[in-house]
Scaffold this motif. Structure first.
Motif, mmCIF file in Angstrom:
data_model
loop_
_atom_site.group_PDB
_atom_site.id
_atom_site.type_symbol
_atom_site.label_atom_id
_atom_site.label_comp_id
_atom_site.label_asym_id
_atom_site.label_seq_id
_atom_site.Cartn_x
_atom_site.Cartn_y
_atom_site.Cartn_z
ATOM 1 N N ILE A 68 0.804 -1.225 0.000
ATOM 2 C CA ILE A 68 0.000 0.000 0.000
ATOM 3 C C ILE A 68 0.840 1.280 0.000
ATOM 4 O O ILE A 68 0.578 2.198 -0.790
ATOM 5 C CB ILE A 68 -0.995 -0.004 1.183
ATOM 6 C CG1 ILE A 68 -2.092 -1.051 0.929
ATOM 7 C CG2 ILE A 68 -1.634 1.373 1.372
ATOM 8 C CD1 ILE A 68 -3.079 -1.218 2.060
ATOM 9 N N PRO A 69 1.868 1.407 0.865
ATOM 10 C CA PRO A 69 2.661 2.655 0.848
ATOM 11 C C PRO A 69 3.279 2.959 -0.522
ATOM 12 O O PRO A 69 3.422 4.134 -0.889
ATOM 13 C CB PRO A 69 3.751 2.386 1.897
ATOM 14 C CG PRO A 69 3.147 1.389 2.822
ATOM 15 C CD PRO A 69 2.307 0.509 1.940
ATOM 16 N N GLU A 70 3.635 1.898 -1.264
ATOM 17 C CA GLU A 70 4.223 2.102 -2.589
ATOM 18 C C GLU A 70 3.163 2.398 -3.643
ATOM 19 O O GLU A 70 3.428 3.083 -4.640
ATOM 20 C CB GLU A 70 5.020 0.862 -2.996
ATOM 21 C CG GLU A 70 6.217 0.575 -2.097
ATOM 22 C CD GLU A 70 6.835 -0.786 -2.374
ATOM 23 O OE1 GLU A 70 6.416 -1.425 -3.365
ATOM 24 O OE2 GLU A 70 7.718 -1.211 -1.612
ATOM 25 N N LYS A 72 0.071 3.908 -3.104
ATOM 26 C CA LYS A 72 -0.739 5.113 -2.891
ATOM 27 C C LYS A 72 -0.475 6.209 -3.911
ATOM 28 O O LYS A 72 -1.411 6.754 -4.505
ATOM 29 C CB LYS A 72 -0.520 5.645 -1.470
ATOM 30 C CG LYS A 72 -1.505 5.088 -0.444
ATOM 31 C CD LYS A 72 -1.321 5.767 0.910
ATOM 32 C CE LYS A 72 -2.322 5.204 1.916
ATOM 33 N NZ LYS A 72 -2.137 5.811 3.254
ATOM 34 N N PRO A 73 0.793 6.561 -4.178
ATOM 35 C CA PRO A 73 1.029 7.630 -5.158
ATOM 36 C C PRO A 73 0.695 7.222 -6.596
ATOM 37 O O PRO A 73 0.642 8.079 -7.473
ATOM 38 C CB PRO A 73 2.543 7.899 -5.026
ATOM 39 C CG PRO A 73 2.982 7.210 -3.778
ATOM 40 C CD PRO A 73 2.046 6.068 -3.589
ATOM 41 N N ILE A 75 -2.041 5.168 -7.521
ATOM 42 C CA ILE A 75 -3.419 4.691 -7.712
ATOM 43 C C ILE A 75 -4.082 5.350 -8.917
ATOM 44 O O ILE A 75 -4.710 4.684 -9.754
ATOM 45 C CB ILE A 75 -4.259 4.945 -6.436
ATOM 46 C CG1 ILE A 75 -3.810 4.006 -5.305
ATOM 47 C CG2 ILE A 75 -5.741 4.745 -6.721
ATOM 48 C CD1 ILE A 75 -4.065 2.541 -5.591
ATOM 49 N N ASN A 270 0.235 -6.328 4.025
ATOM 50 C CA ASN A 270 -0.200 -4.970 4.342
ATOM 51 C C ASN A 270 -0.869 -4.825 5.704
ATOM 52 O O ASN A 270 -0.972 -3.712 6.220
ATOM 53 C CB ASN A 270 -1.158 -4.461 3.253
ATOM 54 C CG ASN A 270 -0.452 -4.136 1.956
ATOM 55 O OD1 ASN A 270 0.268 -3.151 1.865
ATOM 56 N ND2 ASN A 270 -0.635 -4.978 0.941
#
Length: 404
Positions: A68-70, A72-73, A75, A270
């Motif tokens: 998810i952290p990777e 998010k930018p 999406i 995650n």
């Protein structure tokens, strides 16, 4: 024995610029039913359990790579590019195949009414949307890739399969009504969506089971993720077989084991503290999964069919590549994606393998009149994409600077 040979032959291919898996596929082709016949057609059918084990591993790995952290930018770009690829590929391939359906390139469909020919075109266009999670994951593991482009490639690869599942359901119902004279079954789309939701929920449960296994530090317990994934595929197969005996053909229900394992891997990395332990267990197992799987993929490729359909298959494969490039570069520019990624991400999305072949097999079963010929053409298209796709993907990942 053939897998051991592939393991020895494979390392020669990176020396000439090809991925390891290309070496495994070529070894399987040489040893397969259409060359040396060390592996015969009956053997290929009997070894289907290897596909189940490998696909369980590959799809679980695909879910584990979606951190998810990777993501998010990315999406916005992922959704835009996946949607554009699906729409443009479906529209253009439908037109191309529909126009060619009355020519000698597709002589087997010429006698059928125009409406049926266009229905066949929509089904083929739907399969053209499909990607190869197996190839993507194998190259990511081989090259130890990490970065925005790698995450974008994996995200589009996974999301594309959701588009395909829905699209193939609609177009198959259209084919049933156009070629068999049966009424269009809108309910079949509802069944597909319901089965996708159920599969996602089962995948969440599997993810928590993976978490439980990761609590044990011993590798023997961690290794249980592989037989568990196999049981997911086996259970889904048994479910489909039993349901098919009890419901009409137009109301068939198929659980999606690919989706279950993807969700399971995604949940585990995650929503637990076992991200690195889970990924390490998958990394250790990679060579033992990829060698027999891609060797079997090579042995499964029907080279005689490929030779007979190569003209039409080349046209479809080329149009598909143009669609992917057009969709990714245009939407990437609109969402502000880096120029280098815009120009090369298409190269990572060419490969096709087991998922496409599985869909073609289902179509062959449903349409007795032209299904086998249709399957043969899809096999030819897959052979082209699977021989060129990994090479292009490796080049793009290397140019991106994300290879470890």
């Amino acid at each position: 024995i053939v897998s051991l040979a592939a393991k020895l032959v494979g390392p020669f291919f990176p020396r000439i610029g090809f991925p390891l898996i290309t070496g495994y596929i070529v070894t399987g082709m040489v040893a397969g039913p259409y060359a040396l016949e060390i592996v015969k057609q009956a053997d290929v059918n009997d070894l289907s359990y290897i596909n189940m084990v490998a696909l369980a591993y590959i799809t679980t790995s695909a879910g584990a790579e979606l951190h998810i952290p990777e993501l998010k930018p990315l999406i916005k770009a992922l959704l835009a590019q996946t949607t554009a690829i699906a729409i443009i590929t479906f529209a253009l391939e439908t037109v191309v195949v529909g126009l060619l359906s009355s020519t000698s390139l597709l002589s087997w469909i010429n006698p059928f009414p125009s409406q049926c020919r266009w229905a066949v075109a929509t089904i083929m266009a739907s399969i053209c949307i499909a990607r190869s999670p197996a190839t993507a994951i194998a190259l990511v593991k081989e090259m130890r890739c990490k970065g925005k482009m790698t995450s974008t490639m994996l995200g589009i690869t996974v999301l594309s399969d959701l588009f395909v599942l829905i699209s193939i359901s609609i177009t198959t119902s259209f084919g049933m009504s156009s070629c068999k004279g049966l009424p269009f079954q809108g309910a079949s789309l509802g069944i597909v969506i319901a089965m996708i939701i159920v599969s996602i929920l089962i995948g969440v449960v599997i993810g928590f089971v993976f978490m439980g296994l990761m609590m044990f530090s011993r590798f023997e317990m961690n290794a249980l993720i592989f037989p568990l994934g196999f049981l997911v595929f086996l259970g889904s197969s048994v479910f489909t077989t039993e349901v098919s005996k009890r419901v009409p053909e137009d109301k068939q229900m198929h659980l999606e084991p690919l989706l279950m394992c993807i969700v399971g891997g995604f949940i585990c990395v995650n929503f637990s503290s076992f991200h690195h332990r889970f990924c390490d267990a998958l990394q250790v197992a990679a060579p033992y999964i990829f060698v027999p799987f891609f060797t079997l993929v090579g042995a499964s490729l029907d080279l005689k069919t490929f030779a007979a359909s190569i003209g039409f298959a080349l046209i479809v494969a080329l149009v598909r590549a143009i669609c992917i490039f057009t969709a990714t570069s245009s939407t990437g520019w609109l969402v502000g994606q880096e120029k280098a990624t815009n120009l090369t991400i298409w190269m990572t999305l060419i490969s096709q393998a087991g998922f496409s072949l599985g869909l073609a097999s289902e179509i062959a079963h449903k349409f007795e009149d032209w299904g086998r010929k249709f399957q043969a053409v899809i096999i030819s298209i897959v052979v082209i994409n699977q021989m060129t796709g990994p090479v292009l993907c490796k080049l793009a990942l290397r140019w991106s600077g994300e290879a470890g």
